[in-house]
Design an enzyme around this catalytic site. Structure first.
Site, mmCIF file in Angstrom:
data_model
loop_
_atom_site.group_PDB
_atom_site.id
_atom_site.type_symbol
_atom_site.label_atom_id
_atom_site.label_comp_id
_atom_site.label_asym_id
_atom_site.label_seq_id
_atom_site.Cartn_x
_atom_site.Cartn_y
_atom_site.Cartn_z
ATOM 1 N N GLY A 64 5.975 -4.894 4.532
ATOM 2 C CA GLY A 64 5.665 -3.640 4.857
ATOM 3 C C GLY A 64 3.851 -3.713 4.321
ATOM 4 N N ASP A 65 3.426 -4.509 3.890
ATOM 5 C CA ASP A 65 1.853 -4.784 3.556
ATOM 6 C C ASP A 65 1.710 -6.046 3.397
ATOM 7 O OD1 ASP A 65 -0.401 -3.965 2.592
ATOM 8 O OD2 ASP A 65 0.064 -3.398 0.545
ATOM 9 N N LEU A 66 2.083 -6.696 4.572
ATOM 10 C CA LEU A 66 1.617 -8.325 4.646
ATOM 11 C C LEU A 66 0.571 -8.828 4.990
ATOM 12 C CD1 LEU A 66 3.470 -10.545 3.930
ATOM 13 C CD2 LEU A 66 4.047 -10.918 6.363
#
Length: 277
Positions: free
Chosen positions: A182-184
């Protein structure tokens, strides 16, 4: 900081060191080294802990073990430091494919035990399950941040209309929801000399191309090796490269909300590309 670490690990703390901001390293009396993070908002520590445990349950990509959390603090294993390598990048690619394939109950689904009110970095993020990816992505991953940017004066009505038109062209998700980090972005991939580890997730169910688009946006060592190995395990749908801008709308708008005008032009360009594509 020593008191919550001792309470959450069951071990006395023999030394501490500030790493950055509210992140500290602590040495336990049995010699292990852990990291303690103070949550920036109520529930942030619990959200991150739930995300890390959900990613770890897939047994696909290394993530630091969670020792415990309370309302303010999260205590994790310390990831060793090393250099990126092509071999580690290939293992990361195969691991991401397995992570995504481990699935989620729905797009927008929160990790088990995780709150619906979560965060991506310091920005709020709603984990609200939806039935249709395109409408969910518009409602919960694009338009809320457009409205925040309008309220801040970063976008005007004409710019907001660009994003609204783009939302009307979002394609459906033609595959089961994936389990996303999700926040890669690159800063959340740590290399220990052998493996790549994932930290600081904003985990939720979604489209697997979103994780890969974030790697493209902010760069990643040996990204070509990561993607080639990913494709070996679970090939991406035709045309995925043309959809990178679509999936980058989410992180670009988050950065616009957090950091202002410096990301606004890039977000607008991505939205115009989707509208004209």
């Amino acid at each position: 900081m020593s008191e919550p670490v001792a309470r959450l690990t069951g071990h006395a703390v023999t030394g501490t060191r500030r790493l950055s901001g509210d992140v500290r390293e602590a040495v336990l009396d049995d010699g292990r080294v852990v990291v303690a993070k103070r949550g920036h908002a109520p529930g942030a520590a619990a959200a991150e802990a739930a995300g890390l445990r959900w990613l770890a349950a897939a047994e696909a990509v290394p993530v630091p073990a969670v020792h415990g959390h309370d309302e303010d603090w999260l205590v994790l294993d310390r990831v060793p430091t090393g250099q990126p390598s092509a071999a580690a990048a290939e293992r990361l690619g195969r691991g991401l494919a397995r992570l995504h394939a481990s699935g989620a109950p729905a797009v927008g689904a929160a990790p088990p035990g995780g709150p619906s009110r979560a965060w991506i970095g310091l920005a709020p993020m709603a984990n609200v399950a939806g039935d249709d990816w395109a409408s969910w992505y518009a409602e919960h991953r694009v338009l809320p941040y457009v409205r925040q940017a309008v309220d801040a004066g970063t976008f005007g009505p004409s710019e907001a209309a660009v994003f609204e038109r783009a939302c009307e062209r979002f394609p459906p998700l033609a595959e089961p929801p994936s389990r996303l980090h999700g926040d890669l972005w690159n800063g959340n991939v740590l290399w220990d000399g052998r493996e790549a580890w994932l930290i600081d997730p904003a985990a939720h169910g979604g489209h697997r191309e979103t994780d890969l688009a974030m790697l493209h946006l902010f760069g990643c060592p040996h990204l070509d090796r990561v993607l080639a190995a990913y494709q070996e395990v679970t090939p991406l749908a035709d045309g995925w490269v043309s959809r990178i801008g679509l999936h980058q709308l989410f992180p670009l708008l988050v950065h616009t909300v957090l950091f202002g005008q410096s990301y606004a032009a890039q977000a607008l360009a991505a939205a115009r590309s989707v509208s004209s594509g």
